[in-house]
Motif scaffolding. Structure first.
Motif, PDB file in Angstrom:
ATOM      1  N   LEU A   7      12.397 -17.098  -4.319  1.00  0.00           N
ATOM      2  CA  LEU A   7      11.577 -16.129  -4.961  1.00  0.00           C
ATOM      3  C   LEU A   7      11.995 -14.803  -4.215  1.00  0.00           C
ATOM      4  N   ASP A   8      11.405 -13.704  -4.617  1.00  0.00           N
ATOM      5  CA  ASP A   8      11.376 -12.579  -4.034  1.00  0.00           C
ATOM      6  C   ASP A   8      10.081 -12.225  -3.319  1.00  0.00           C
ATOM      7  N   LEU A   9      10.420 -11.398  -2.182  1.00  0.00           N
ATOM      8  CA  LEU A   9       9.350 -10.678  -1.451  1.00  0.00           C
ATOM      9  C   LEU A   9       9.091  -9.219  -2.099  1.00  0.00           C
ATOM     10  N   VAL A  10       7.894  -9.061  -2.559  1.00  0.00           N
ATOM     11  CA  VAL A  10       7.664  -7.735  -3.215  1.00  0.00           C
ATOM     12  C   VAL A  10       6.547  -7.061  -2.616  1.00  0.00           C
ATOM     13  N   GLU A  11       6.847  -5.802  -2.183  1.00  0.00           N
ATOM     14  CA  GLU A  11       5.994  -4.975  -1.070  1.00  0.00           C
ATOM     15  C   GLU A  11       5.035  -4.234  -2.321  1.00  0.00           C
ATOM     16  N   ILE A  12       3.817  -4.717  -2.304  1.00  0.00           N
ATOM     17  CA  ILE A  12       2.821  -4.059  -3.160  1.00  0.00           C
ATOM     18  C   ILE A  12       2.039  -2.739  -2.834  1.00  0.00           C
ATOM     19  N   ALA A  13       1.452  -2.905  -1.587  1.00  0.00           N
ATOM     20  CA  ALA A  13       0.804  -1.794  -1.019  1.00  0.00           C
ATOM     21  C   ALA A  13       1.416  -1.338   0.284  1.00  0.00           C
ATOM     22  N   PRO A  18      -1.992  -3.772   7.450  1.00  0.00           N
ATOM     23  CA  PRO A  18      -0.833  -3.837   7.295  1.00  0.00           C
ATOM     24  C   PRO A  18      -0.164  -3.856   6.086  1.00  0.00           C
ATOM     25  N   PRO A  19       0.845  -3.599   5.593  1.00  0.00           N
ATOM     26  CA  PRO A  19       1.593  -3.396   4.421  1.00  0.00           C
ATOM     27  C   PRO A  19       1.397  -4.802   3.663  1.00  0.00           C
ATOM     28  N   VAL A  20       0.798  -5.057   2.456  1.00  0.00           N
ATOM     29  CA  VAL A  20       0.759  -5.870   1.823  1.00  0.00           C
ATOM     30  C   VAL A  20       2.109  -6.437   0.716  1.00  0.00           C
ATOM     31  N   CYS A  21       2.450  -7.672   0.935  1.00  0.00           N
ATOM     32  CA  CYS A  21       3.687  -8.219   0.205  1.00  0.00           C
ATOM     33  C   CYS A  21       2.997  -9.437  -0.660  1.00  0.00           C
ATOM     34  N   ARG A  22       3.985  -9.724  -1.506  1.00  0.00           N
ATOM     35  CA  ARG A  22       3.551 -10.847  -2.378  1.00  0.00           C
ATOM     36  C   ARG A  22       4.852 -11.444  -2.784  1.00  0.00           C
TER      37      ARG A  22
END
Length: 164
Positions: A7-13, A18-22
């Motif tokens: 899958l992909d690692l997407v930076e949300i905030a 710390p920065p939020v990723c999904r």
């Protein structure tokens, strides 16, 4: 973890601490988002401007037909532009046109609001009407079927009397 799940690692905030990723399938997410926007767009009502043309000397029956069409347009949620055209010597008697516009206002005040009051532009008097916000679309009246007489269930057959 994202590579293991393919899958992909997407930076949300990115500004959060710390920065939020999904971890998600970004292609699938973009497709679903585009599909949702397309459905929302297709459900929107496109407001048209319909036009009704009158003359100061329009007869009663023709006027009633124009009012019926105006009510249909407003019921569909469209705006209506009423154009009253003066020809020749009719310009000398603009009060007939004003009276006709006032009559239209009075007959339609229950279903629409006046967006632009009547004003004279050269030989044309123009007024814009828009449907009221709380107006629900009017269903067309159902056609009444003629009543049929059902046979009585308790009726006993009458025997003809023989002449003696």
């Amino acid at each position: 973890m994202a590579e293991d799940a393919d899958l992909d690692l997407v930076e949300i905030a990115p500004t959060a601490q710390p920065p939020v990723c999904r971890i998600m399938d970004f292609g699938k997410f973009k497709f679903q988002e585009a599909k949702r926007l397309h459905e929302a767009k297709s459900k929107q009502k496109q407001i048209d401007i319909k036009e009704i043309v009158l003359r100061p000397q329009t007869d009663e029956h023709d006027f009633q037909i124009k009012m019926r069409k105006l009510r249909e347009f407003i019921a569909e949620g469209d705006k209506v532009k009423i154009r009253l055209r003066f020809r020749g010597r009719e310009m000398a008697h603009q009060e007939f046109g004003v009276r006709q516009m006032d009559r239209i206002k009075a007959e339609t005040e229950d279903i629409c609001i006046i967006e632009q009051h009547p004003r004279l532009e050269g030989r044309l008097m123009i007024m814009m009407l828009a449907p009221k916000k709380n107006l629900t679309p009017v269903a067309k009246p159902a056609v009444k079927k003629p009543a049929t007489v059902a046979p009585a269930t308790d009726a006993k057959p009458v025997a003809a009397k023989a002449a003696a």
